[in-house]
Design a protein around this motif. Structure first.
Motif, PDB file in Angstrom:
ATOM      1  N   TYR A 157       0.812  -1.224   0.000  1.00 14.84           N
ATOM      2  CA  TYR A 157       0.000   0.000   0.000  1.00 14.84           C
ATOM      3  C   TYR A 157       0.838   1.263   0.000  1.00 14.84           C
ATOM      4  O   TYR A 157       0.329   2.354  -0.223  1.00 14.84           O
ATOM      5  CB  TYR A 157      -0.915   0.015   1.242  1.00 14.84           C
ATOM      6  N   SER A 196      10.201   7.963   9.548  1.00 12.89           N
ATOM      7  CA  SER A 196      10.988   7.576   8.353  1.00 12.89           C
ATOM      8  C   SER A 196      10.488   6.235   7.849  1.00 12.89           C
ATOM      9  O   SER A 196       9.722   5.543   8.516  1.00 12.89           O
ATOM     10  CB  SER A 196      12.467   7.436   8.724  1.00 12.89           C
ATOM     11  N   LEU A 246       3.574   3.076  16.213  1.00  8.31           N
ATOM     12  CA  LEU A 246       3.726   1.899  15.365  1.00  8.31           C
ATOM     13  C   LEU A 246       2.339   1.292  15.172  1.00  8.31           C
ATOM     14  O   LEU A 246       1.780   0.686  16.084  1.00  8.31           O
ATOM     15  CB  LEU A 246       4.679   0.884  16.028  1.00  8.31           C
ATOM     16  N   ARG A 247       1.790   1.489  13.984  1.00 10.31           N
ATOM     17  CA  ARG A 247       0.472   0.914  13.714  1.00 10.31           C
ATOM     18  C   ARG A 247       0.610  -0.566  13.407  1.00 10.31           C
ATOM     19  O   ARG A 247       1.587  -0.969  12.785  1.00 10.31           O
ATOM     20  CB  ARG A 247      -0.154   1.579  12.490  1.00 10.31           C
ATOM     21  N   GLU A 249      -1.550  -1.831  11.439  1.00 14.56           N
ATOM     22  CA  GLU A 249      -2.060  -1.667  10.070  1.00 14.56           C
ATOM     23  C   GLU A 249      -3.373  -2.400   9.810  1.00 14.56           C
ATOM     24  O   GLU A 249      -4.302  -1.827   9.290  1.00 14.56           O
ATOM     25  CB  GLU A 249      -1.023  -2.049   8.998  1.00 14.56           C
ATOM     26  N   ARG A 260       1.757  -6.908   3.551  1.00 16.73           N
ATOM     27  CA  ARG A 260       3.070  -6.617   4.146  1.00 16.73           C
ATOM     28  C   ARG A 260       3.962  -7.847   4.009  1.00 16.73           C
ATOM     29  O   ARG A 260       4.289  -8.503   5.006  1.00 16.73           O
ATOM     30  CB  ARG A 260       2.928  -6.223   5.619  1.00 16.73           C
ATOM     31  N   ARG A 268       4.729  -7.855  14.528  1.00 20.38           N
ATOM     32  CA  ARG A 268       4.456  -6.423  14.693  1.00 20.38           C
ATOM     33  C   ARG A 268       3.765  -6.177  16.046  1.00 20.38           C
ATOM     34  O   ARG A 268       4.116  -5.263  16.776  1.00 20.38           O
ATOM     35  CB  ARG A 268       3.587  -5.945  13.523  1.00 20.38           C
ATOM     36  N   PRO A 317      -7.284   6.827   6.465  1.00 13.17           N
ATOM     37  CA  PRO A 317      -7.724   6.059   5.297  1.00 13.17           C
ATOM     38  C   PRO A 317      -6.535   5.559   4.489  1.00 13.17           C
ATOM     39  O   PRO A 317      -5.516   6.241   4.399  1.00 13.17           O
ATOM     40  CB  PRO A 317      -8.497   7.112   4.489  1.00 13.17           C
ATOM     41  N   LEU A 319      -4.930   5.327   1.068  1.00 12.59           N
ATOM     42  CA  LEU A 319      -5.085   6.059  -0.193  1.00 12.59           C
ATOM     43  C   LEU A 319      -4.252   5.347  -1.254  1.00 12.59           C
ATOM     44  O   LEU A 319      -3.034   5.197  -1.080  1.00 12.59           O
ATOM     45  CB  LEU A 319      -4.598   7.511  -0.016  1.00 12.59           C
ATOM     46  N   TYR A 391       8.338  12.664   0.467  1.00  9.59           N
ATOM     47  CA  TYR A 391       7.862  11.677   1.442  1.00  9.59           C
ATOM     48  C   TYR A 391       6.449  11.245   1.027  1.00  9.59           C
ATOM     49  O   TYR A 391       5.441  11.521   1.673  1.00  9.59           O
ATOM     50  CB  TYR A 391       7.860  12.273   2.856  1.00  9.59           C
TER      51      TYR A 391
END
Ligand code: SAH
Length: 443
Positions: A157, A196, A246-247, A249, A260, A268, A317, A319, A391
């Motif tokens: 993503y 980052s 730290l998501r 996701e 991922r 994670r 969201p 994108l 970025y």
């Protein structure tokens, strides 16, 4: 202009304290700091960032005192205006949510699936009043510095995924510190997120030196650097970092594995739990609208976030990005994200909920709507202008051309219009009438 209101420590023990903000008391963490009862402090994310001389604090408070009163009044009026007529929420989920006891999975799911415009408005109204009741009108405004867009991961993503052929940049430690210094000294930020891609060229020791230098600016150092080793995060904590974003996701294991590659949800989650265990102020959350996601998944994502007991909830969201495998995927509507924010507020009443730039990118008016649907925290991009477009985790990011100084002014104006104060929201307000010392004793 300063983005934190000074408070005064009215109680403390070894690990926690109570800070008074013009009559409103909030809990803070104590990490063995020197700050004592009676000291004036700046707090961010529930962490003391520095003490300040009494005279300076009193001067700052003089400016704030009247303004806080006025803003609190505006916020109260806004909350009342938004509540359903007769303060009678029609849906049982809303009635339960109003009590602040949290919601079950089915209740969260039902709220997310709501399509009736009047009931959606009622959901936002209830979420907003709960935010007001538990957090007052405080709103965190953190700065974010995106210091490298180099990433060795291949998340399907993400626009800065390793294989993408985009222009890459890395800010040097001196550039990062200079940017942080400008944000802290010229713009008044008290909390800075260092974000980052997963860029191992900044090794543990290089990062630690950056953290140490940024911490010297009397700010909360907030990391968002992805899956780095536990040892790295431990070293960075020792260097003075106190918060980490730290998501996870998505809580859907098969979606996670698909989007991922090379990582697992379990890994994670283990790192997220470790960060919390180490004493970091934890921010976590998920992407809303990954291809293949259902309303049930979103409800499960909210529940998973809650189970991780974060200090801050972050979800935005998904994108779709041109140069990624997910180009051409459908874009989710802002309303689904707003409903996610509002349902989260009702499901996890004490949470601090961030408005993300991704939501603003999806709909420029959504930042304000999110603040009126339960959110109480935001970030302003302070990355140097020439790096900002690079970025590109997603395209056409909101505010990419806006100077940080202008973004700050705009944000403060927006917040004031809504009756919000750009102060700290990290700690839980003391709601009962027991004395501050009683509260410390009861932990
Ligand atoms: N590399 C770090 C942090 C940088 S990315 C990490 O892995 O934590 C920060 C966040 O951007 C990610 O957690 C992800 O949720 C979000 N993101 C990535 N690609 C996105 C996209 N296409 N749309 C919206 N958000 C995205």
């Amino acid at each position: 202009m300063c983005y934190a209101v000074p408070g005064r420590i009215v109680a403390r023990d070894e690990t926690a304290g109570v800070v008074d903000y013009c009559g409103e008391e909030r809990r803070v963490r104590i990490y063995g700091e020197e700050a004592q009862v009676g000291d004036y402090v700046y707090v961010q994310g529930g962490v003391i960032v520095n003490t300040l001389p009494e005279a300076e604090a009193i001067e700052a408070l003089e400016t704030w005192k009247e303004m806080l009163k006025t803003l609190r009044g505006i916020d109260r009026q806004t909350v009342l205006r938004m509540l359903p007529p007769g303060t009678k929420a029609s849906r049982p989920e809303l009635r339960r949510g109003r009590q602040g006891d949290g919601l079950t999975h089915d209740e969260i799911r039902n709220l997310l699936a709501e399509e009736d415009p009047a009931d959606i408005e009622a959901l936002y109204g209830e979420a907003n009043q709960l935010r007001h009741r538990l957090h007052g009108n405080a709103c965190c405004v953190h700065g974010i510095i995106e210091f490298s867009n180099v990433c060795h991961r291949k998340c399907r993503y993400c626009g800065i995924r390793g294989p993408a052929s985009i222009s890459r940049y890395r800010m040097s430690p001196d550039e990062i510190v200079a940017t942080a210094s400008h944000a802290a000294r010229e713009l008044g930020f008290k909390a800075l997120v260092l974000q980052s891609g997963e860029d191992y060229s900044y090794d543990r020791l290089v990062l630690a030196e950056i953290v140490r230098r940024v911490r010297q600016l009397n700010v909360l150092v907030f990391l968002s650097i992805g899956m780095r080793s536990k040892q790295t995060y431990e070293t960075l904590f020792e260097a003075g970092a106190r918060a980490a974003l730290l998501r996870f996701e998505t809580s859907n294991e098969s979606l996670f594995a698909r989007h991922r590659p090379g990582t697992t949800l379990e890994e994670r989650l283990a790192l997220i739990r470790h960060l919390k265990g180490m004493g970091y102020v934890l921010a976590t959350g998920f992407l809303v609208g990954l291809p293949g996601e259902t309303v049930d998944d979103i409800a499960l994502n909210i529940a998973m976030t809650r189970s991780l007991q974060p200090d801050m909830y972050s979800f935005g969201p998904f994108l779709p990005v041109m140069h990624t495998p997910l180009r051409g995927s459908p874009t989710i509507d802002a309303q689904t994200v707003l409903k996610t924010i509002a349902a989260t507020r009702l499901a996890c009443p004490e949470s601090n909920i961030l408005v993300t730039t991704a939501l603003e990118t999806l709909d420029p008016s959504a930042r304000e709507q999110a603040l009126l649907a339960g959110a109480n925290s935001m970030m302003i991009n302070v990355t140097p202008k020439h790096f900002r477009p690079l970025y590109s985790i997603y395209e056409n990011r909101a505010c990419v051309d806006v100077e940080p100084k202008d973004a700050v002014e705009r944000t403060v104006t927006d917040l004031k219009r809504l009756g919000r104060a750009p102060t700290d929201v990290g700690a839980t307000e003391v709601r009962n009438q027991t004395s501050s010392l009683d509260m410390l004793g009861s932990q």
